[in-house]
Each structure stands twice: as C-alpha cells, then as structure tokens.
Write a protein that holds these residues in place. Structure first.
Motif, PDB file in Angstrom:
ATOM      1  N   HIS A 106      91.862  33.219 -45.732  1.00  0.00           N
ATOM      2  CA  HIS A 106      90.779  32.444 -45.115  1.00  0.00           C
ATOM      3  C   HIS A 106      90.583  31.359 -45.784  1.00  0.00           C
ATOM      4  CE1 HIS A 106      87.466  33.049 -42.089  1.00  0.00           C
ATOM      5  NE2 HIS A 106      86.984  33.215 -43.192  1.00  0.00           N
ATOM      6  N   PHE A 107      90.655  31.088 -44.395  1.00  0.00           N
ATOM      7  CA  PHE A 107      90.414  29.122 -44.304  1.00  0.00           C
ATOM      8  C   PHE A 107      89.714  28.495 -42.396  1.00  0.00           C
ATOM      9  CE2 PHE A 107      94.122  29.527 -42.801  1.00  0.00           C
ATOM     10  CZ  PHE A 107      94.600  28.982 -41.855  1.00  0.00           C
ATOM     11  N   ALA A 108      89.350  26.855 -43.059  1.00  0.00           N
ATOM     12  CA  ALA A 108      88.512  26.700 -41.919  1.00  0.00           C
ATOM     13  C   ALA A 108      89.467  26.619 -40.685  1.00  0.00           C
ATOM     14  CB  ALA A 108      88.503  24.483 -42.283  1.00  0.00           C
ATOM     15  N   GLY A 109      88.538  26.321 -39.215  1.00  0.00           N
ATOM     16  CA  GLY A 109      89.081  27.235 -37.911  1.00  0.00           C
ATOM     17  C   GLY A 109      88.093  27.952 -37.585  1.00  0.00           C
ATOM     18  N   PRO A 110      87.713  29.308 -37.759  1.00  0.00           N
ATOM     19  CA  PRO A 110      87.894  30.339 -39.022  1.00  0.00           C
ATOM     20  C   PRO A 110      89.272  30.557 -38.823  1.00  0.00           C
ATOM     21  CG  PRO A 110      86.490  31.373 -38.009  1.00  0.00           C
ATOM     22  CD  PRO A 110      86.552  29.755 -37.545  1.00  0.00           C
ATOM     23  N   SER A 111      90.428  30.679 -39.898  1.00  0.00           N
ATOM     24  CA  SER A 111      91.377  31.184 -39.418  1.00  0.00           C
ATOM     25  C   SER A 111      91.705  31.993 -40.756  1.00  0.00           C
ATOM     26  CB  SER A 111      92.504  30.019 -39.777  1.00  0.00           C
ATOM     27  OG  SER A 111      92.590  28.397 -38.706  1.00  0.00           O
ATOM     28  N   TRP A 112      93.004  32.863 -40.536  1.00  0.00           N
ATOM     29  CA  TRP A 112      93.039  33.694 -41.183  1.00  0.00           C
ATOM     30  C   TRP A 112      94.955  34.504 -40.877  1.00  0.00           C
ATOM     31  CZ3 TRP A 112      88.906  34.271 -38.662  1.00  0.00           C
ATOM     32  CH2 TRP A 112      88.051  34.642 -38.545  1.00  0.00           C
ATOM     33  N   GLN A 113      95.404  34.114 -42.329  1.00  0.00           N
ATOM     34  CA  GLN A 113      96.981  32.902 -41.920  1.00  0.00           C
ATOM     35  C   GLN A 113      97.532  34.981 -43.349  1.00  0.00           C
ATOM     36  OE1 GLN A 113      99.094  30.096 -42.941  1.00  0.00           O
ATOM     37  NE2 GLN A 113     100.647  30.516 -41.032  1.00  0.00           N
ATOM     38  N   SER A 114      98.676  35.651 -43.121  1.00  0.00           N
ATOM     39  CA  SER A 114      98.824  36.616 -43.220  1.00  0.00           C
ATOM     40  C   SER A 114      99.764  36.310 -44.629  1.00  0.00           C
ATOM     41  CB  SER A 114      99.967  37.552 -42.894  1.00  0.00           C
ATOM     42  OG  SER A 114     100.605  38.313 -43.497  1.00  0.00           O
TER      43      SER A 114
ATOM     44  N   LEU B  11      83.973  38.990 -34.985  1.00  0.00           N
ATOM     45  CA  LEU B  11      84.432  37.318 -34.521  1.00  0.00           C
ATOM     46  C   LEU B  11      85.316  38.204 -32.952  1.00  0.00           C
ATOM     47  CD1 LEU B  11      84.691  36.778 -38.226  1.00  0.00           C
ATOM     48  CD2 LEU B  11      84.374  35.005 -36.252  1.00  0.00           C
ATOM     49  N   GLY B  12      86.014  36.777 -32.382  1.00  0.00           N
ATOM     50  CA  GLY B  12      86.893  37.059 -31.254  1.00  0.00           C
ATOM     51  C   GLY B  12      87.952  36.344 -31.532  1.00  0.00           C
ATOM     52  N   VAL B  13      88.787  37.155 -31.783  1.00  0.00           N
ATOM     53  CA  VAL B  13      90.097  35.970 -31.570  1.00  0.00           C
ATOM     54  C   VAL B  13      90.626  35.266 -30.768  1.00  0.00           C
ATOM     55  CG1 VAL B  13      92.255  36.508 -31.557  1.00  0.00           C
ATOM     56  CG2 VAL B  13      90.902  37.837 -33.153  1.00  0.00           C
ATOM     57  N   ASN B  14      90.589  34.346 -30.735  1.00  0.00           N
ATOM     58  CA  ASN B  14      90.832  33.483 -29.705  1.00  0.00           C
ATOM     59  C   ASN B  14      92.006  32.872 -29.887  1.00  0.00           C
ATOM     60  OD1 ASN B  14      90.997  31.318 -30.951  1.00  0.00           O
ATOM     61  ND2 ASN B  14      88.267  30.399 -30.311  1.00  0.00           N
ATOM     62  N   SER B  15      92.804  32.813 -30.726  1.00  0.00           N
ATOM     63  CA  SER B  15      94.207  32.185 -30.572  1.00  0.00           C
ATOM     64  C   SER B  15      95.653  32.916 -31.394  1.00  0.00           C
ATOM     65  CB  SER B  15      94.914  30.379 -31.469  1.00  0.00           C
ATOM     66  OG  SER B  15      94.291  30.142 -32.826  1.00  0.00           O
ATOM     67  N   HIS B  16      96.412  33.312 -31.737  1.00  0.00           N
ATOM     68  CA  HIS B  16      97.475  33.891 -32.276  1.00  0.00           C
ATOM     69  C   HIS B  16      99.128  32.890 -32.128  1.00  0.00           C
ATOM     70  CE1 HIS B  16      95.329  37.477 -30.585  1.00  0.00           C
ATOM     71  NE2 HIS B  16      96.048  37.913 -31.665  1.00  0.00           N
ATOM     72  N   THR B  17      99.126  33.211 -33.393  1.00  0.00           N
ATOM     73  CA  THR B  17      99.762  32.422 -34.040  1.00  0.00           C
ATOM     74  C   THR B  17     101.199  33.463 -35.251  1.00  0.00           C
ATOM     75  OG1 THR B  17      99.590  29.986 -34.345  1.00  0.00           O
ATOM     76  CG2 THR B  17     101.717  30.131 -34.960  1.00  0.00           C
ATOM     77  N   GLY B  18     103.059  33.165 -34.632  1.00  0.00           N
ATOM     78  CA  GLY B  18     103.742  33.699 -35.265  1.00  0.00           C
ATOM     79  C   GLY B  18     103.596  35.344 -34.764  1.00  0.00           C
TER      80      GLY B  18
ATOM     81  N   ASP C  48     103.326  35.538 -42.769  1.00  0.00           N
ATOM     82  CA  ASP C  48     102.792  33.612 -41.925  1.00  0.00           C
ATOM     83  C   ASP C  48     102.059  34.317 -40.525  1.00  0.00           C
ATOM     84  OD1 ASP C  48     102.901  32.376 -43.915  1.00  0.00           O
ATOM     85  OD2 ASP C  48     105.646  32.480 -42.687  1.00  0.00           O
ATOM     86  N   SER C  49     102.032  35.543 -40.017  1.00  0.00           N
ATOM     87  CA  SER C  49     101.047  35.586 -38.651  1.00  0.00           C
ATOM     88  C   SER C  49      99.543  34.723 -38.536  1.00  0.00           C
ATOM     89  CB  SER C  49     101.177  36.535 -38.103  1.00  0.00           C
ATOM     90  OG  SER C  49     100.744  37.836 -39.304  1.00  0.00           O
ATOM     91  N   LEU C  50      99.612  34.526 -37.576  1.00  0.00           N
ATOM     92  CA  LEU C  50      97.886  33.787 -38.530  1.00  0.00           C
ATOM     93  C   LEU C  50      97.085  33.294 -36.847  1.00  0.00           C
ATOM     94  CD1 LEU C  50      97.228  30.408 -39.544  1.00  0.00           C
ATOM     95  CD2 LEU C  50      96.955  30.430 -36.952  1.00  0.00           C
ATOM     96  N   VAL C  51      95.699  34.018 -37.221  1.00  0.00           N
ATOM     97  CA  VAL C  51      94.718  33.697 -35.700  1.00  0.00           C
ATOM     98  C   VAL C  51      93.538  33.383 -36.049  1.00  0.00           C
ATOM     99  CG1 VAL C  51      95.442  36.388 -35.445  1.00  0.00           C
ATOM    100  CG2 VAL C  51      93.152  35.759 -36.501  1.00  0.00           C
ATOM    101  N   THR C  52      92.799  32.351 -34.903  1.00  0.00           N
ATOM    102  CA  THR C  52      91.436  31.817 -35.550  1.00  0.00           C
ATOM    103  C   THR C  52      90.462  32.444 -34.867  1.00  0.00           C
ATOM    104  OG1 THR C  52      91.524  30.800 -34.061  1.00  0.00           O
ATOM    105  CG2 THR C  52      92.851  29.549 -35.634  1.00  0.00           C
TER     106      THR C  52
END
Length: 183
Positions: free
Chosen positions: A96-104, A131-138, A108-112
């Motif tokens: 969990h890091f800046a963004g806020p972001s969470w990455q497995s 929080l509501g997720v506004n982006s997905h990566t991976g 490597d799946s990631l959400v902000t």
C-alpha cells in the motif's frame, strides 16, 4: 495369540486412519465454511462505511508494518498523508503506497481509490474509511475490487508539534483493509 495381536494392530491402524480421514474432513469443512463466509459481506462497525449491498469480500489484510508520512506546510503537519505499508492476510501480501494505491505482491494487480466516506475523527487514530476504486492495472486478485474499507485503525495521526516547511514525519499505524467486489 499372534492372530489376536494382528487383529488389534489392524484395528488400531484402522482407527488411526479413521481419525486422519475425520481430521482431513474437518479441515475441508472448515475451509469450505471460510469460503462461504468470505462470499458474504461482513457487517461494518459504521454503516456509512459499508460496501454496496450484495458485495463480495475479495480479501482481508492487516498492516504488518506501516506508516503515514506527513509534510509540514505553514508550520504544521497535515492534513493529508502518504501511506507506506505492507499488508498481509487472506489475499496478501499487498503493498500500500501513494496514490493511494494497493498492489498485490503475488500477481502485480493494482488498484487506486478515492475516499467515499470517513468515520468520526479520533485524536489517537487515523479515520476509518470507505474508498471507491477508480483504476485497475493488471490481472489478478485485485482485478474485481470496487471498494476498500480501512477499519480498526490505530496510530498514524499527524504530529501536533511545530515544524519547518518541507519537513516530513512518518508515523506508524495499524489497520485492517477489506477489499470488496460489486455484485
């Protein structure tokens, strides 16, 4: 006499095998019960922080080690912070890091996400959030996530001492994060 001993050994072995089968069955039942429980929303301590009705729990993780870092502006820290945490548990480890972001860390799946609602302020802990997720990566465990709860918080509050503009302060915190997928 020898025949009687063999019968007792066979009976003991059969009983031991039955105990193993029962134990394995219990583990399988417990795992199935956990899977069913994970598929149903858990009650939120604050109704305004509940995910949408019918949501399915994807993962629940806890801060293993984490900080909220504040930057001084105008002689005071806050009001916003930057998280840095390692989360572990069902679905973890997650960074969990800046963004806020969470990455497995597994896939490597990631959400902000952005704040939808906050619990009441506390002088001793950062607020609980929805929080509501506004982006997905991976593609991976976080791919279906639409909402995140930050619950059971402690620590992480901005220092109240005076400071020099640009100075940073990292404050340890603890919390539980629950990741939800919409129905």
């Amino acid at each position: 006499m020898l025949s009687t001993r063999r019968s007792r050994v066979r009976a003991a072995a059969a009983t031991g095998m039955a105990a193993v089968v029962v134990a394995v069955g219990a583990v399988t039942f417990n795992a199935s019960a956990q899977e069913v429980q994970a598929a149903h929303p858990i009650p939120s301590p604050n109704p305004t922080l509940a995910p949408p009705p019918g949501s399915t729990k994807v993962a629940e993780v806890h801060v293993q080690k984490g900080t909220q870092t504040y930057t001084c502006a105008g002689g005071v820290f806050g009001p916003t912070s930057t998280p840095e945490a390692r989360l572990v548990g069902q679905g973890g480890p997650i960074h969990h890091f800046a963004g806020p972001s969470w990455q497995s860390e597994r896939d490597d799946s990631l959400v902000t996400a952005t704040r939808i609602a906050a619990g009441p302020p506390s002088p001793d802990a950062i607020p609980e959030l929805l929080l509501g997720v506004n982006s997905h990566t991976g593609s991976g465990i976080l791919s279906p996530v639409t909402h995140i709860q930050r619950l059971h918080t402690s620590g992480g509050v901005a220092p109240t001492r005076s400071c020099t503009d640009g100075e940073t302060a990292s404050v340890p915190y603890d919390a539980t994060y629950v990741f939800w997928a919409a129905p």
